[in-house]
Design a protein around this motif. Sequence first.
Motif, PDB file in Angstrom:
ATOM      1  N   ARG A  12      78.060   9.875  49.044  1.00 27.53           N
ATOM      2  CA  ARG A  12      76.757  10.127  48.442  1.00 27.53           C
ATOM      3  C   ARG A  12      76.169  11.425  49.005  1.00 27.53           C
ATOM      4  O   ARG A  12      76.519  11.830  50.119  1.00 27.53           O
ATOM      5  CB  ARG A  12      75.798   8.971  48.733  1.00 27.53           C
ATOM      6  CG  ARG A  12      76.182   7.666  48.031  1.00 27.53           C
ATOM      7  CD  ARG A  12      75.178   6.571  48.349  1.00 27.53           C
ATOM      8  NE  ARG A  12      73.853   6.912  47.875  1.00 27.53           N
ATOM      9  CZ  ARG A  12      73.417   6.729  46.623  1.00 27.53           C
ATOM     10  NH1 ARG A  12      74.234   6.205  45.727  1.00 27.53           N
ATOM     11  NH2 ARG A  12      72.196   7.051  46.267  1.00 27.53           N
ATOM     12  N   TYR A  46      61.587   6.875  33.517  1.00 26.22           N
ATOM     13  CA  TYR A  46      61.722   6.390  34.893  1.00 26.22           C
ATOM     14  C   TYR A  46      60.429   6.590  35.682  1.00 26.22           C
ATOM     15  O   TYR A  46      60.054   5.741  36.507  1.00 26.22           O
ATOM     16  CB  TYR A  46      62.874   7.101  35.593  1.00 26.22           C
ATOM     17  CG  TYR A  46      64.235   6.523  35.292  1.00 26.22           C
ATOM     18  CD1 TYR A  46      64.491   5.162  35.437  1.00 26.22           C
ATOM     19  CD2 TYR A  46      65.293   7.342  34.878  1.00 26.22           C
ATOM     20  CE1 TYR A  46      65.754   4.634  35.173  1.00 26.22           C
ATOM     21  CE2 TYR A  46      66.550   6.816  34.614  1.00 26.22           C
ATOM     22  CZ  TYR A  46      66.764   5.462  34.759  1.00 26.22           C
ATOM     23  OH  TYR A  46      68.003   4.936  34.496  1.00 26.22           O
ATOM     24  N   THR A  69      67.882  -0.178  45.768  1.00 29.68           N
ATOM     25  CA  THR A  69      68.179   0.694  44.625  1.00 29.68           C
ATOM     26  C   THR A  69      69.170   0.066  43.656  1.00 29.68           C
ATOM     27  O   THR A  69      69.293   0.536  42.516  1.00 29.68           O
ATOM     28  CB  THR A  69      68.748   2.044  45.117  1.00 29.68           C
ATOM     29  OG1 THR A  69      69.920   1.803  45.908  1.00 29.68           O
ATOM     30  CG2 THR A  69      67.721   2.794  45.955  1.00 29.68           C
ATOM     31  N   ASP A  70      69.873  -0.970  44.076  1.00 32.69           N
ATOM     32  CA  ASP A  70      70.823  -1.645  43.190  1.00 32.69           C
ATOM     33  C   ASP A  70      70.170  -2.764  42.377  1.00 32.69           C
ATOM     34  O   ASP A  70      70.824  -3.353  41.515  1.00 32.69           O
ATOM     35  CB  ASP A  70      71.986  -2.230  43.998  1.00 32.69           C
ATOM     36  CG  ASP A  70      72.831  -1.150  44.655  1.00 32.69           C
ATOM     37  OD1 ASP A  70      72.978  -0.078  44.038  1.00 32.69           O
ATOM     38  OD2 ASP A  70      73.329  -1.373  45.771  1.00 32.69           O
ATOM     39  N   ALA A  91      62.538   0.794  43.426  1.00 31.95           N
ATOM     40  CA  ALA A  91      63.560   1.621  44.077  1.00 31.95           C
ATOM     41  C   ALA A  91      64.617   2.061  43.076  1.00 31.95           C
ATOM     42  O   ALA A  91      65.081   3.209  43.110  1.00 31.95           O
ATOM     43  CB  ALA A  91      64.217   0.832  45.219  1.00 31.95           C
ATOM     44  N   HIS A  92      65.024   1.183  42.184  1.00 33.91           N
ATOM     45  CA  HIS A  92      66.020   1.522  41.163  1.00 33.91           C
ATOM     46  C   HIS A  92      65.476   2.592  40.223  1.00 33.91           C
ATOM     47  O   HIS A  92      66.179   3.550  39.877  1.00 33.91           O
ATOM     48  CB  HIS A  92      66.392   0.266  40.384  1.00 33.91           C
ATOM     49  CG  HIS A  92      67.443   0.484  39.336  1.00 33.91           C
ATOM     50  ND1 HIS A  92      67.118   0.826  38.034  1.00 33.91           N
ATOM     51  CD2 HIS A  92      68.803   0.425  39.386  1.00 33.91           C
ATOM     52  CE1 HIS A  92      68.238   0.961  37.330  1.00 33.91           C
ATOM     53  NE2 HIS A  92      69.265   0.730  38.127  1.00 33.91           N
ATOM     54  N   GLU A 102      65.339   5.904  42.050  1.00 35.13           N
ATOM     55  CA  GLU A 102      66.670   6.484  42.186  1.00 35.13           C
ATOM     56  C   GLU A 102      67.129   7.095  40.863  1.00 35.13           C
ATOM     57  O   GLU A 102      67.714   8.177  40.828  1.00 35.13           O
ATOM     58  CB  GLU A 102      67.659   5.416  42.652  1.00 35.13           C
ATOM     59  CG  GLU A 102      69.032   5.940  43.044  1.00 35.13           C
ATOM     60  CD  GLU A 102      69.015   6.768  44.310  1.00 35.13           C
ATOM     61  OE1 GLU A 102      70.026   7.434  44.607  1.00 35.13           O
ATOM     62  OE2 GLU A 102      67.983   6.753  45.026  1.00 35.13           O
ATOM     63  N   ARG A 136      65.276  10.296  40.467  1.00 32.08           N
ATOM     64  CA  ARG A 136      65.852  11.343  41.299  1.00 32.08           C
ATOM     65  C   ARG A 136      67.091  11.953  40.637  1.00 32.08           C
ATOM     66  O   ARG A 136      67.296  13.164  40.656  1.00 32.08           O
ATOM     67  CB  ARG A 136      66.206  10.786  42.673  1.00 32.08           C
ATOM     68  CG  ARG A 136      66.628  11.847  43.697  1.00 32.08           C
ATOM     69  CD  ARG A 136      67.315  11.216  44.896  1.00 32.08           C
ATOM     70  NE  ARG A 136      66.510  10.214  45.533  1.00 32.08           N
ATOM     71  CZ  ARG A 136      65.632  10.474  46.508  1.00 32.08           C
ATOM     72  NH1 ARG A 136      65.481  11.704  46.949  1.00 32.08           N
ATOM     73  NH2 ARG A 136      64.930   9.498  47.051  1.00 32.08           N
ATOM     74  N   ASP A 137      67.927  11.098  40.053  1.00 33.67           N
ATOM     75  CA  ASP A 137      69.149  11.585  39.414  1.00 33.67           C
ATOM     76  C   ASP A 137      68.848  12.511  38.233  1.00 33.67           C
ATOM     77  O   ASP A 137      69.458  13.575  38.100  1.00 33.67           O
ATOM     78  CB  ASP A 137      70.009  10.407  38.945  1.00 33.67           C
ATOM     79  CG  ASP A 137      70.712   9.703  40.098  1.00 33.67           C
ATOM     80  OD1 ASP A 137      70.777  10.287  41.197  1.00 33.67           O
ATOM     81  OD2 ASP A 137      71.188   8.577  39.891  1.00 33.67           O
ATOM     82  N   ASP A 139      60.747   9.309  50.270  1.00 38.42           N
ATOM     83  CA  ASP A 139      61.772   9.049  51.286  1.00 38.42           C
ATOM     84  C   ASP A 139      61.150   8.655  52.621  1.00 38.42           C
ATOM     85  O   ASP A 139      61.638   7.748  53.311  1.00 38.42           O
ATOM     86  CB  ASP A 139      62.663  10.279  51.458  1.00 38.42           C
ATOM     87  CG  ASP A 139      63.518  10.553  50.228  1.00 38.42           C
ATOM     88  OD1 ASP A 139      63.742   9.615  49.444  1.00 38.42           O
ATOM     89  OD2 ASP A 139      63.947  11.710  50.050  1.00 38.42           O
ATOM     90  N   THR A 189      59.880   5.175  52.459  1.00 42.85           N
ATOM     91  CA  THR A 189      61.006   4.237  52.502  1.00 42.85           C
ATOM     92  C   THR A 189      61.481   4.023  53.929  1.00 42.85           C
ATOM     93  O   THR A 189      61.722   2.888  54.362  1.00 42.85           O
ATOM     94  CB  THR A 189      62.159   4.758  51.632  1.00 42.85           C
ATOM     95  OG1 THR A 189      61.718   4.885  50.274  1.00 42.85           O
ATOM     96  CG2 THR A 189      63.352   3.828  51.687  1.00 42.85           C
TER      97      THR A 189
END
Length: 831
Positions: free
Chosen positions: A87, A520, A582-583, A589-590, A593, A596-597, A618, A621
């Motif tokens: 990552r 998002y 994030t999962d 959080a998901h 993320e 961010r992508d 960040d 977090t």
Amino acid sequence: MTVLRDYAAGLTQPTLSQGSADHLGGGNEATPRYDEVVGPDGSLRAPWKRLAEIATQISPEDMHRVTEEIARFLEDDGVTYSRPGERPSRWRLDPVPLVLDAASWQVLEVGLAQRAELLNAVLADLYGDQNLLSSGIVPPAVVLGHRDFNRVMARASANDPRPLVLSATDLGRDQDGTWKVLGDRTQAPSGLGYALENRRVLSRVMPELYREADLHRMAPYFWALRSALLQSASGDLPDPRVVVMSPGLHSETYYDQASIATNLGFPLVQGSDLTVRDGWVLMKTPQRLERVDVILRRVDAAWSDPLELRGDSQLGVAGLAEAVRRGRVRVVNGLGAGVLENPGLLPFLPAACEHLLGEPLRLQSVPTWWCGDPDGLDHVLDHLDELVVRTIDGSDLTLAGASPERIRLTVLARPHAFVGQQPFALSQSPTWRGRTARPAEMTLRTFTLRYGSAYRPLLGGLANVRDGDKSLGSKDVWILKGDTAQPDQGLTDVMPMTSVRSLPATVPRVLDDMFWLGRYAERAEDMLRLVLTTHVLVADYRSRRSTSGGVSLDVLMSGVHRLAGRVHEDDEEDLRSILLDTDRVGSAAHSLEGLRDVLTEVRDQLSLDVWRAFGSVDRATVVLQGSPHSHQIAESAGRMLTAVLALQGVTASMIRDAGWHMGGVGRYLERGVQVCHLLRLITERRGLDVDREVLAAVLTAAESSVTHRRRYRDYVRPAGVLDLLLMDEENPRSLLFSLHRMQEHLAAQPASTGSTRPERLLADLIAEVSETDVSALGAIGGVARPHLVMFLDSVTGQLERIGDAIRDLHFATGPKPRVFGVMPTLAEAAP
């Protein structure tokens, strides 16, 4: 004591560990190393003496503060580097720069310019007349056996007399202080973006030392690079289109690619954004196909054209090689430039320099023996314990750590594919680790640009420090001016670029990213608001479930679980997971993320303020991960929400192009969906006290409590809440307001005509909502509000269909690239 005095006093050479068998640094541990800051007598070297007044006053406490500020700035700017299979990790910058004075740099500058000129001449010859091969100056096997020699470009129609525009050279300094070339980077040289970021950060955290240095600024070099790329276009075009072609988000140097595109003002594209028609390279835009004249390539040549090169590539453009051969597009660097990274060429460059340039080679390379030469093979096999043995194209990584006997057998099977190189003790430089400066071996990457008719090295670069095989980070490179009147980078002015106003074009992939940026961001904001609202009840009623507050808590948690599922039985831990996991699909959080992508995908179009907002996320977090206390959940959620709101403020300053409007479409579509999800909490009656508390919570989560109090000076009632959140066109959180804003943004899309399917579906939905009777929605049937449930189901379904229609019309770019068959190489086909 100060940092430099401590370093000089404690310096004993050598102090560094020996490098591994596959690393050119290290050398004999008894060999003294050249120190970049302190001379053999313990005094500062000449470049640092100019900075001594300030540099020698820097204390460990100052350096600790600077180190923390560097980490914060890099985090705020979102600077990352992705190692293969890992990552993205944070970029690391050491606070002690590499400083060179004008006199020592001048010698290096001349050598770098000559080397770039030589490499350009070698490249033109290898793909042209091949005199070097026919005369035996360069053995044919060392070139033809290299996987980056592209035969499809070795023909007269493709010959370019100036195939090398930008090159990088990796250098190491030996124990005598002599620079030696470790390798050349010509395929797709990376690092300029990181070098610029290093300079930007270090100049902010050490402003006094930076001003005292009087060094060459880097901005003029980027102006020159932009000018050189524009001048690379064929013909006399008033406004040539230049693009930066990237492998995409998962490239290890994606930040570097996006930074270059941003600073040069050129679009960052991927292979899927381009196509070839009738030998012309065209960029896909919603309106039309637009011609591309110059491609700054960051995709390795083998992956650049699946039609003629690697058939399994989905990173390139089918037909690109043919377009290059026809002279209809200029690729920088040329598609065959990777062959120059071949270490097997190093032993033959001195003779090639004499032959092509008529002068001796000024910069010597690390001693290298090509095993395809009998004498070279004998030398390598006789000194296996002293040399680093590697393939000429990096195709075999299994030799690292192998036994001498295995290396011998492997080399003898294919001697032309291997070289042996003599490692040496690299110079060392102070590197801040913990609370002290310790020596670490250092290499320097320099950059050279063909500007006009000559090659100009960047007065600066990118230094890297390591301890054996472990990378410790990077260093900024300061080249001091010999005269304060000397222009930065030696450029008094920059060649004319274009004075024509360019019309920015947005490819469908970027529209897709901007659409999801809006979705998002809104999804994360709404979930964070719901978490903050729910956490208030968790703190008060988690142990009193039978009270009206406890029932209200269950209702709000059901809303959270409807969006993100349930992971923990404990409500507090479940909310913590919403912020950290994030999962967990649907969690804050998901969504963050995902945000961010997509922001990273369109990084070239965004300001640095975007990443400062994410720096706050960040940090929130990290604090939450380290704190078990309940109040930290609300504290971190609040900081995350502030960051998301700041992000929306930053995007409000973007140019009002198709991408910005598509972000608005996504944002308001998602807001409509989230309002419908939120209103599902009031589709049942649960008692007067519970209903009032849930209604108040819904207003709070929808950021409409203040507006409701101003509009309805009575108890919170379902009818008022439904009217405010569904029909009030003056409330920016309402469904109807969102639909109208979405309609405006959608109409601004180039492909919108007023009658496209997304526009028709949206107009129908607006009409349906406008005609809805709010009092009927609030009607009770038993304990539920069935009309409200059917209305919310209908609206949610229609919004999903509108989203699908937008995707099909505005983001579609035709069929996905086909994967062609791949012919095996000779080595792979051999039994």
